[in-house]
Design a protein around this motif. Sequence first.
Motif, mmCIF file in Angstrom:
data_model
loop_
_atom_site.group_PDB
_atom_site.id
_atom_site.type_symbol
_atom_site.label_atom_id
_atom_site.label_comp_id
_atom_site.label_asym_id
_atom_site.label_seq_id
_atom_site.Cartn_x
_atom_site.Cartn_y
_atom_site.Cartn_z
ATOM 1 N N GLY A 20 26.273 37.601 38.654
ATOM 2 C CA GLY A 20 26.476 36.426 37.811
ATOM 3 C C GLY A 20 25.279 36.226 36.915
ATOM 4 O O GLY A 20 24.156 36.606 37.266
ATOM 5 N N LEU A 21 25.494 35.651 35.742
ATOM 6 C CA LEU A 21 24.407 35.409 34.797
ATOM 7 C C LEU A 21 24.769 34.232 33.905
ATOM 8 O O LEU A 21 25.910 34.131 33.432
ATOM 9 C CB LEU A 21 24.197 36.661 33.931
ATOM 10 C CG LEU A 21 23.266 36.473 32.725
ATOM 11 C CD1 LEU A 21 21.813 36.501 33.174
ATOM 12 C CD2 LEU A 21 23.507 37.554 31.687
ATOM 13 N N LEU A 81 13.493 27.455 29.011
ATOM 14 C CA LEU A 81 14.847 27.961 28.862
ATOM 15 C C LEU A 81 15.581 27.818 30.184
ATOM 16 O O LEU A 81 14.969 27.894 31.240
ATOM 17 C CB LEU A 81 14.718 29.458 28.512
ATOM 18 C CG LEU A 81 15.952 30.318 28.406
ATOM 19 C CD1 LEU A 81 16.653 30.006 27.091
ATOM 20 C CD2 LEU A 81 15.569 31.792 28.466
ATOM 21 N N ALA A 82 16.900 27.608 30.118
ATOM 22 C CA ALA A 82 17.704 27.687 31.337
ATOM 23 C C ALA A 82 18.135 29.133 31.534
ATOM 24 O O ALA A 82 18.613 29.775 30.591
ATOM 25 C CB ALA A 82 18.925 26.784 31.224
ATOM 26 N N PHE A 83 17.943 29.636 32.732
ATOM 27 C CA PHE A 83 18.355 31.015 33.029
ATOM 28 C C PHE A 83 18.676 31.122 34.514
ATOM 29 O O PHE A 83 17.876 30.716 35.352
ATOM 30 C CB PHE A 83 17.236 32.010 32.682
ATOM 31 C CG PHE A 83 17.654 33.453 32.837
ATOM 32 C CD1 PHE A 83 18.012 34.208 31.731
ATOM 33 C CD2 PHE A 83 17.707 34.044 34.096
ATOM 34 C CE1 PHE A 83 18.419 35.529 31.875
ATOM 35 C CE2 PHE A 83 18.124 35.367 34.244
ATOM 36 C CZ PHE A 83 18.474 36.110 33.137
ATOM 37 N N GLY A 84 19.829 31.677 34.816
ATOM 38 C CA GLY A 84 20.183 31.912 36.211
ATOM 39 C C GLY A 84 20.833 33.273 36.377
ATOM 40 O O GLY A 84 21.541 33.749 35.476
ATOM 41 N N ALA A 85 20.567 33.905 37.502
ATOM 42 C CA ALA A 85 21.212 35.179 37.831
ATOM 43 C C ALA A 85 21.630 35.123 39.290
ATOM 44 O O ALA A 85 21.011 34.422 40.093
ATOM 45 C CB ALA A 85 20.254 36.345 37.608
ATOM 46 N N LEU A 87 22.799 35.791 46.619
ATOM 47 C CA LEU A 87 21.453 35.491 46.130
ATOM 48 C C LEU A 87 21.566 34.850 44.756
ATOM 49 O O LEU A 87 22.237 35.383 43.875
ATOM 50 C CB LEU A 87 20.630 36.785 46.016
ATOM 51 C CG LEU A 87 19.348 36.690 45.178
ATOM 52 C CD1 LEU A 87 18.326 35.781 45.839
ATOM 53 C CD2 LEU A 87 18.751 38.080 44.949
ATOM 54 N N VAL A 88 20.919 33.697 44.586
ATOM 55 C CA VAL A 88 20.888 33.019 43.285
ATOM 56 C C VAL A 88 19.432 32.785 42.914
ATOM 57 O O VAL A 88 18.632 32.386 43.766
ATOM 58 C CB VAL A 88 21.619 31.654 43.363
ATOM 59 C CG1 VAL A 88 21.468 30.889 42.050
ATOM 60 C CG2 VAL A 88 23.087 31.853 43.703
ATOM 61 N N CYS A 89 19.073 33.065 41.661
ATOM 62 C CA CYS A 89 17.717 32.749 41.207
ATOM 63 C C CYS A 89 17.830 32.066 39.858
ATOM 64 O O CYS A 89 18.367 32.651 38.900
ATOM 65 C CB CYS A 89 16.875 34.020 41.114
ATOM 66 S SG CYS A 89 15.129 33.672 40.831
#
Lengths: 263, 404
Positions: free
Chosen positions: A12-13, A182-186, A163-165
Amino acid sequence: MSALCVQVEGVGLWTPLSTHFEALRHVLAGEALPEAAARPPTETLSVNERRRAPESVMVAIEVASQAVNMSGHAASDLACVFASAYGDQATTDYMCRVLAHVPTELSPTRFHNSVHNASAGYWTIATDCHAPSSAVCAGTASFGAALLEAATQACTRQCAVLLVCSDTAGVGPLGELIGCQLAFGAALVLSPATDEAMPQLRLSWVAQAPRHAPLPPACTTWMRDNPSAASLPVLAMLAAGGGECVVAASERRGLLVQMERTT
Amino acid sequence: MPVTSAPLAVTAYTATSAVGAGLNAHLQALQEQRSGLRRNDFSTAALPCWIGRVDGIETQPLPDAYAQWDCRNNRLAWLGLQQDDFLSHLQAARQRYGSARIALLLGTSTASIAATEAGYRRLEDNGRLPADLRRRAIHNPHSLTAFVAAALEIDGPCLTISTACSSSAKVFASAERLIRLGMVDAAVVGGVDSLCDSVLFGFNSLELISPEPCRPFDAQRRGISIGEAAGFALLERLDAHPHASLRLLGCGESSDAHHMSTPDPSGMGAELALRDVLDRAGIDATQVDYINLHGTASQKNDAMEAALIARRFPHSTRVSSTKGLTGHTLGAAGIVEAAITLLALREGLVPGNTGVHTPDPACSSHFAWRNESRPLAIALSHSFGFGGSNACLAFARTTDGAAA
């Protein structure tokens, strides 16, 4: 040092200029960036929860949902590790401003949103997940350290782990000092390596500085502006179907991530 | 399918809280049932409540080499590390295994947020944090672990776990996994949380703060008393210490999936963590001699936990909360109560449930209202946190090894 082998079952991104893993493939191919998205759709949350959840939770839950959907696992069965270098900086800024002036007027909802495991809490409630959930950080090495934690869980429990970061832009005096803009999620769904048709990662603890294959300028900008974007070299390997990189996993050490090329 | 954990040797452990610095101070407080709680003299605005405050932190800055990390929470960590020869035990482990073969896993709920609060109280005219607090090292939730990693020169995996009040219990589970997989040979686990306005006024906003010293499992309990604490333990492979008398048998974890700030009244999530720890430790409920309960003195936690004990354990199991002594030390509660549980095993002491005037009639005969002296072989510690994060630890004392 022994190595851990895990397979990646979902990715996911979300960042305003790349709102899912397929969109990242276009960025990596050098295509023009789309218009910036305002906020993640986060359909996993109920309308009520969406109203209470801060942006940090929305980003984390969006990428978690994408990765879990791709994996085909039921979210309710997955142990989860939520990592964030700075937690919810906007909530921290709110708390510190109120505490400095009118501490007895602190909002109870903002207080419970301030815990580092807020995203893990919202996620497990929304998905009725009773499996173990964790919330972790390791400064700018949060992604690497959390990748090791999630892989360790997958290999010892012999099951899939989410796993989420993710991190969001800071505001106020704290945001000015930290510099996360910045908003950033992976997110990744990892399980013990058993299926050769799945992309497999080999992880080893090394005394090496971070290194990775060249990435497009947009990606290096995201990596500069958000510590969770340290996940991009791994996502790029998954998009390319192979390679290796070292991601920071502590102040002094790295995690060597190797992926055999699949054709 | 549950996987049984391999037991680990607990080769050193220590705790520092409002009752004092180190294990002897804690043992004395337990024996005398002497509470460390005092009237709130900490918060920057008035708040009528009681707190568990550690004396002397204000006057003990970190050594110059660690100046960038100087703040209340890291000072408390440093004070805690100086107790019970913990550093010399760690030095021996570092020589035995090498610095990259030791992991560091620490729990905290608020890290050094008190320093960020202080900065916001005296912002400069341009709206920036004041010069003395413009230090990135202390304004993030990893501040504690980054400082301790530098101070202890640990080069193995290094992680902060921040799951509110279960933080420094869950570190044991992560350490056990790293050791079981052979990624490291030993781990320093622990946690530190210090007093700050965020938690005092935060729990106040949820109407969870007691105006009097907390009374866990009392019929008239009125809420929690917040405390601060530091604690650490050194876990090593059992084959390196086959005669270790104190052992970690296993860790259980689960999620409530119920509510962000109140436990599931059915106790289902807590019971899942309990089942998990019993499975992993390879024991059943009849073998558990003592449980150090989460027992915060909040209405809902204590009701849920008392019911859980009544339905899951035989009457030979003794239980109590020790938060009446230390206060609820939040992210440090897991490690402080792990240390108290290990002391209880070592000494054959069931600590009395401090602070109770009139026991809640919902409490079964499992509860030890006063100290009891009896041999203990297996004991658990419960930690349940915000966001529905649950952890249970199982420890054992063996008599076949040398004395601790």
